[in-house]
Design a protein around this motif. Structure first.
Motif, PDB file in Angstrom:
ATOM      1  N   THR A   1      11.841  53.184  16.736  1.00 21.67           N
ATOM      2  CA  THR A   1      12.658  52.663  15.584  1.00 21.67           C
ATOM      3  C   THR A   1      13.041  53.560  14.333  1.00 21.67           C
ATOM      4  O   THR A   1      13.536  53.219  13.499  1.00 21.67           O
TER       5      THR A   1
ATOM      6  N   LEU B   1      10.992  55.283  12.507  1.00 21.32           N
ATOM      7  CA  LEU B   1      10.081  55.238  11.429  1.00 21.32           C
ATOM      8  C   LEU B   1       9.265  56.495  11.594  1.00 21.32           C
ATOM      9  O   LEU B   1       8.115  56.629  12.038  1.00 21.32           O
TER      10      LEU B   1
ATOM     11  N   TYR C   1      12.728  51.094   3.323  1.00 22.80           N
ATOM     12  CA  TYR C   1      13.360  50.991   4.782  1.00 22.80           C
ATOM     13  C   TYR C   1      12.763  49.776   5.664  1.00 22.80           C
ATOM     14  O   TYR C   1      11.573  49.612   5.707  1.00 22.80           O
ATOM     15  N   VAL C   2      13.607  49.214   6.085  1.00 21.74           N
ATOM     16  CA  VAL C   2      13.281  48.023   6.832  1.00 21.74           C
ATOM     17  C   VAL C   2      13.846  48.156   8.190  1.00 21.74           C
ATOM     18  O   VAL C   2      15.010  48.274   8.354  1.00 21.74           O
ATOM     19  N   ALA C   3      12.950  48.182   9.176  1.00 20.35           N
ATOM     20  CA  ALA C   3      13.317  48.236  10.715  1.00 20.35           C
ATOM     21  C   ALA C   3      13.701  47.054  11.290  1.00 20.35           C
ATOM     22  O   ALA C   3      12.785  46.214  11.273  1.00 20.35           O
ATOM     23  N   TYR C   4      14.790  46.922  12.245  1.00 19.60           N
ATOM     24  CA  TYR C   4      14.838  45.459  12.909  1.00 19.60           C
ATOM     25  C   TYR C   4      14.685  46.074  14.258  1.00 19.60           C
ATOM     26  O   TYR C   4      14.855  47.018  14.860  1.00 19.60           O
ATOM     27  N   GLN C   5      14.211  44.778  15.176  1.00 19.72           N
ATOM     28  CA  GLN C   5      14.311  45.023  16.615  1.00 19.72           C
ATOM     29  C   GLN C   5      14.976  43.437  17.235  1.00 19.72           C
ATOM     30  O   GLN C   5      15.157  42.791  16.416  1.00 19.72           O
TER      31      GLN C   5
ATOM     32  N   ILE D   1      12.039  41.672  11.874  1.00 17.69           N
ATOM     33  CA  ILE D   1      11.768  42.838  10.958  1.00 17.69           C
ATOM     34  C   ILE D   1      10.426  43.365  11.725  1.00 17.69           C
ATOM     35  O   ILE D   1       9.434  42.764  12.000  1.00 17.69           O
TER      36      ILE D   1
ATOM     37  N   HIS E   1      18.622  43.234   2.259  1.00 18.77           N
ATOM     38  CA  HIS E   1      18.300  43.672   3.652  1.00 18.77           C
ATOM     39  C   HIS E   1      18.449  42.843   4.870  1.00 18.77           C
ATOM     40  O   HIS E   1      18.955  43.049   5.793  1.00 18.77           O
TER      41      HIS E   1
ATOM     42  N   GLY F   1      18.331  49.264  11.197  1.00 14.49           N
ATOM     43  CA  GLY F   1      17.457  49.073   9.967  1.00 14.49           C
ATOM     44  C   GLY F   1      18.286  49.296   8.784  1.00 14.49           C
ATOM     45  O   GLY F   1      19.677  49.283   8.789  1.00 14.49           O
ATOM     46  N   SER F   2      17.951  49.293   7.561  1.00 18.06           N
ATOM     47  CA  SER F   2      18.523  49.337   6.381  1.00 18.06           C
ATOM     48  C   SER F   2      17.662  50.029   5.312  1.00 18.06           C
ATOM     49  O   SER F   2      16.336  50.046   5.324  1.00 18.06           O
TER      50      SER F   2
END
Length: 252
Positions: free
Chosen positions: A80, A82, A103-107, A113, A142, A217-218
């Motif tokens: 991801t 991170l 920082y927001v990670a997407y999957q 989230i 986000h 992510g954003s």
């Protein structure tokens, strides 16, 4: 469950792992049996592969997470993006803007989230973001980034469930208005919310891209509405620059 195999056995094994992960103290086999409403012998059958593979460790007080979990987490961070570079980026962004940086990670389909990193500004409250599909995605900057990048089917599922719930009088609750907002975000590359998710909170976010060019992510800033009004151009430039830096770090 002696002799039981297949999806049900796998599901219950994962339940055991999750129950131990949720505990603040070691969890006994008897406590697991109560939680799962099954026989103690069944629990021991489920525990055996988890302990043999290092996902759980047995202590005097019960079972705790094992070393293999940390290895999984490191792999998750790598997949991801991170890493320590993201943390350093957020520290620099907070120092530059004097605002809370996230920082927001997407999957998955982009609306899940996977993880959140936050460097909070001095004295500023942190946004309360959980893991999974956030029902406030249409209200947070986000989340709008994720919705703007998601495919039509994923957006349609979100509109159906959880739907466009109002969280403040400013929350977008019209599908047509949200669609217009998402088109604007795709054109500009910046999402903004002003007291749409929480009173007294404004956010800006920019997308972070993976190696294949998809949004993974954003980077977001959380500020007061007055701070956004007076420093919008500078904040926008900062969050856009940080998102580009995060993209470069992930694709490196």
């Amino acid at each position: 469950m002696p002799g039981q195999t297949g999806p049900r056995a796998a599901d219950r094994t994962l339940e055991v792992l999750e129950l131990v992960a949720e505990g603040t103290d070691p969890v006994s086999a008897k406590a697991l049996a109560r939680s799962l409403d099954c026989a103690l012998s069944t629990v021991y059958t489920l525990l055996t592969p988890l302990t043999e593979r290092g996902y759980l460790v047995r202590t005097e007080g019960g079972y705790v997470l094992g070393y293999r979990v940390s290895a999984l987490h490191r792999s998750f961070q790598k997949q991801t993006g991170l890493n320590d570079g993201i943390d350093g980026l957020l520290v620099r962004l907070r120092h530059t803007t004097r605002a809370s940086a996230n920082y927001v990670a997407y999957q998955g389909d982009g609306l899940v989230i996977a993880d959140v990193r936050t460097v909070a500004a001095q004295g500023r409250r942190r946004t309360d973001l959980g893991i999974g599909v956030d029902p406030r995605s249409h209200a947070y900057a986000h989340g709008k980034i994720a919705l703007a990048a998601a495919g039509p089917a994923a957006r349609r599922r979100y509109l159906e469930e959880p739907g466009l719930r109002p969280f403040t009088p400013r929350t977008i609750v019209s599908a047509a208005r949200l669609d217009e907002e998402l088109r604007r975000i795709r054109r500009s590359g910046i999402a903004v919310d002003v007291e749409e998710a929480q009173p007294g909170l404004a956010c800006l976010a920019a997308p972070v891209l993976g190696e294949d060019g998809t949004v993974v992510g954003s980077v977001a800033l959380s500020v007061s509405p007055s701070q956004l009004r007076s420093h919008r151009a500078q904040l926008t430039a900062s969050v856009r620059r940080a998102a580009n830096e995060a993209t470069q770090a992930i694709c490196r």
